[in-house]
Design a protein around this motif. Structure first.
Motif, PDB file in Angstrom:
ATOM      1  N   ASN A 120      -1.562  -2.392  74.956  1.00 39.16           N
ATOM      2  CA  ASN A 120      -0.780  -3.245  74.286  1.00 39.16           C
ATOM      3  C   ASN A 120      -0.512  -2.888  72.863  1.00 39.16           C
ATOM      4  OD1 ASN A 120      -2.934  -4.545  73.695  1.00 39.16           O
ATOM      5  ND2 ASN A 120      -2.008  -6.613  73.504  1.00 39.16           N
ATOM      6  N   CYS A 121      -1.077  -1.758  72.589  1.00 40.97           N
ATOM      7  CA  CYS A 121      -1.226  -1.565  71.205  1.00 40.97           C
ATOM      8  C   CYS A 121      -1.113  -0.166  70.818  1.00 40.97           C
ATOM      9  CB  CYS A 121      -2.440  -2.259  70.539  1.00 40.97           C
ATOM     10  SG  CYS A 121      -2.760  -1.698  68.711  1.00 40.97           S
ATOM     11  N   LYS A 122      -0.641   0.433  69.819  1.00 42.78           N
ATOM     12  CA  LYS A 122      -0.516   1.739  69.476  1.00 42.78           C
ATOM     13  C   LYS A 122      -1.009   1.792  67.924  1.00 42.78           C
ATOM     14  CE  LYS A 122       3.113   3.455  72.213  1.00 42.78           C
ATOM     15  NZ  LYS A 122       4.460   4.172  72.551  1.00 42.78           N
ATOM     16  N   ILE A 123      -2.109   2.886  67.774  1.00 42.74           N
ATOM     17  CA  ILE A 123      -2.611   2.974  66.364  1.00 42.74           C
ATOM     18  C   ILE A 123      -1.681   3.675  65.480  1.00 42.74           C
ATOM     19  CG2 ILE A 123      -4.628   3.687  65.010  1.00 42.74           C
ATOM     20  CD1 ILE A 123      -5.047   1.345  66.579  1.00 42.74           C
ATOM     21  N   VAL A 124      -1.419   3.237  64.492  1.00 41.97           N
ATOM     22  CA  VAL A 124      -0.261   4.070  63.741  1.00 41.97           C
ATOM     23  C   VAL A 124      -1.144   4.732  62.706  1.00 41.97           C
ATOM     24  CG1 VAL A 124       1.519   3.789  61.731  1.00 41.97           C
ATOM     25  CG2 VAL A 124       1.342   2.302  63.347  1.00 41.97           C
ATOM     26  N   GLY A 125      -2.233   4.472  62.222  1.00 46.33           N
ATOM     27  CA  GLY A 125      -2.724   5.424  61.454  1.00 46.33           C
ATOM     28  C   GLY A 125      -4.153   4.649  60.739  1.00 46.33           C
ATOM     29  N   VAL A 126      -5.161   5.020  59.751  1.00 50.59           N
ATOM     30  CA  VAL A 126      -6.260   4.577  59.418  1.00 50.59           C
ATOM     31  C   VAL A 126      -6.007   4.654  57.949  1.00 50.59           C
ATOM     32  CG1 VAL A 126      -8.716   5.141  59.079  1.00 50.59           C
ATOM     33  CG2 VAL A 126      -7.867   5.808  61.286  1.00 50.59           C
ATOM     34  N   VAL A 127      -6.530   3.399  57.368  1.00 50.08           N
ATOM     35  CA  VAL A 127      -6.571   2.985  55.945  1.00 50.08           C
ATOM     36  C   VAL A 127      -7.580   3.991  55.421  1.00 50.08           C
ATOM     37  CG1 VAL A 127      -6.700   1.446  54.251  1.00 50.08           C
ATOM     38  CG2 VAL A 127      -5.505   1.122  56.445  1.00 50.08           C
ATOM     39  N   VAL A 128      -7.168   4.807  54.269  1.00 46.50           N
ATOM     40  CA  VAL A 128      -8.273   5.540  53.703  1.00 46.50           C
ATOM     41  C   VAL A 128      -8.498   5.307  52.023  1.00 46.50           C
ATOM     42  CG1 VAL A 128      -7.819   7.654  55.154  1.00 46.50           C
ATOM     43  CG2 VAL A 128      -6.228   7.064  53.079  1.00 46.50           C
ATOM     44  N   GLN A 129      -7.604   4.448  51.507  1.00 46.90           N
ATOM     45  CA  GLN A 129      -7.842   4.004  50.324  1.00 46.90           C
ATOM     46  C   GLN A 129      -7.111   2.625  50.027  1.00 46.90           C
ATOM     47  OE1 GLN A 129      -6.330   6.731  47.344  1.00 46.90           O
ATOM     48  NE2 GLN A 129      -6.893   5.730  45.635  1.00 46.90           N
ATOM     49  N   ALA A 130      -7.559   1.748  49.154  1.00 46.50           N
ATOM     50  CA  ALA A 130      -7.262   0.561  48.889  1.00 46.50           C
ATOM     51  C   ALA A 130      -7.268   0.507  47.278  1.00 46.50           C
ATOM     52  CB  ALA A 130      -7.949  -0.570  49.468  1.00 46.50           C
ATOM     53  N   MET A 131      -6.093  -0.124  46.694  1.00 45.73           N
ATOM     54  CA  MET A 131      -6.195  -0.385  45.332  1.00 45.73           C
ATOM     55  C   MET A 131      -5.231  -1.521  45.025  1.00 45.73           C
ATOM     56  SD  MET A 131      -4.292   2.882  43.568  1.00 45.73           S
ATOM     57  CE  MET A 131      -2.581   3.018  44.027  1.00 45.73           C
ATOM     58  N   MET A 132      -5.623  -2.084  43.611  1.00 47.59           N
ATOM     59  CA  MET A 132      -4.567  -3.110  43.250  1.00 47.59           C
ATOM     60  C   MET A 132      -4.479  -3.174  41.675  1.00 47.59           C
ATOM     61  SD  MET A 132      -5.478  -7.234  43.180  1.00 47.59           S
ATOM     62  CE  MET A 132      -5.216  -7.496  45.056  1.00 47.59           C
ATOM     63  N   TRP A 133      -3.104  -3.284  41.413  1.00 42.21           N
ATOM     64  CA  TRP A 133      -2.837  -3.176  39.899  1.00 42.21           C
ATOM     65  C   TRP A 133      -3.053  -4.590  39.579  1.00 42.21           C
ATOM     66  CZ3 TRP A 133      -2.194   1.499  38.467  1.00 42.21           C
ATOM     67  CH2 TRP A 133      -1.477   2.526  39.288  1.00 42.21           C
TER      68      TRP A 133
END
Length: 233
Positions: A219-232
């Motif tokens: 019931n699920c499809k993987i769109v992509g993998v998170v490779v970076q996270a940042m906050m301003w």
């Protein structure tokens, strides 16, 4: 009144090549003369003077244009590129080549992210108002999302709070423990969770323990993998 200095043929050719690069890349990269002016700390009109061959380019200006347009200085001004290399040889800093520009990726909506799994165009360039840079290696298509809610906020271990920007790689393989963007068949939007594979079973796990574990059963499809996270800030 002081007469304006006439540009040399070489300087005019540099400007011509630079303008051609700008015109060919501005829509794809979402670049405007205003953005370039802000980066250089000059007026938008002054940017136009550089592009139209009214003012000669210098090393600092050329470097900014090259970075924003994601090209090398030598692509539009071989003479300024050579100048940069010569200057490095007379200093105590070795020349490591031209600065490689960081690539820009669009910031899209969670609905658009979910559409990556469908047979439709997830977004058009006209819809993109914001682009963010990254030097992360992207294997497929890349885009940014702004985290919503607190399901990935944790007081222990990794925590990705609401408001943080996350970069998604649609070509990277999702493995056990990967932070993924997924699309559930009964939802319009994509969701952000940790992929857990246990004994052949797959789950989407929030980092916040107050949210339930979601078992994946076709019931699920993987769109992509998170490779970076940042906050301003």
């Amino acid at each position: 009144m002081e007469n304006k200095r006439t540009l040399t043929t070489e300087q005019l050719e540099d400007a011509k090549r630079l303008k051609a690069l700008y015109e060919s890349k501005k829509k794809t990269l979402g670049v405007t003369q205003y953005m370039i002016a802000e980066e250089l700390g000059i007026s938008q009109g002054a940017v136009g003077h550089y592009l139209n061959g009214r003012n000669p380019l210098n090393l600092n200006v050329a470097a900014v244009f090259a970075n924003i347009l994601q090209v090398s200085i030598s692509d539009f001004s071989p003479s300024i590129a050579a100048e940069a290399e010569r200057l490095s040889k007379v200093s105590n800093v070795s020349y490591a080549g031209e600065l490689k520009p960081r690539k820009k990726y669009p910031v899209i909506s969670w609905v658009s992210a979910g559409a990556w799994c469908e047979a439709i165009e997830p977004y058009t360039l006209k819809e993109i108002d914001e682009w963010l840079e990254s030097d992360a290696h992207i294997e497929g298509e890349g885009f940014w999302l702004k985290v919503q809610g607190d399901s990935m906020t944790s007081s222990v271990g990794p925590s990705i709070p609401e408001g943080m920007n996350i970069l998604v790689d649609t070509g990277k393989e999702a493995k056990n423990g990967s932070l993924v963007i997924a699309k559930l068949t009964d939802a319009n939007e994509a969701t952000f969770k940790k992929l857990v594979i246990d004994g052949g079973s797959r789950y989407l796990k929030p980092l916040n323990p107050q949210y339930p574990l979601i078992q994946v059963n076709g019931n699920c499809k993987i769109v992509g993998v998170v490779v970076q996270a940042m906050m301003w800030l």
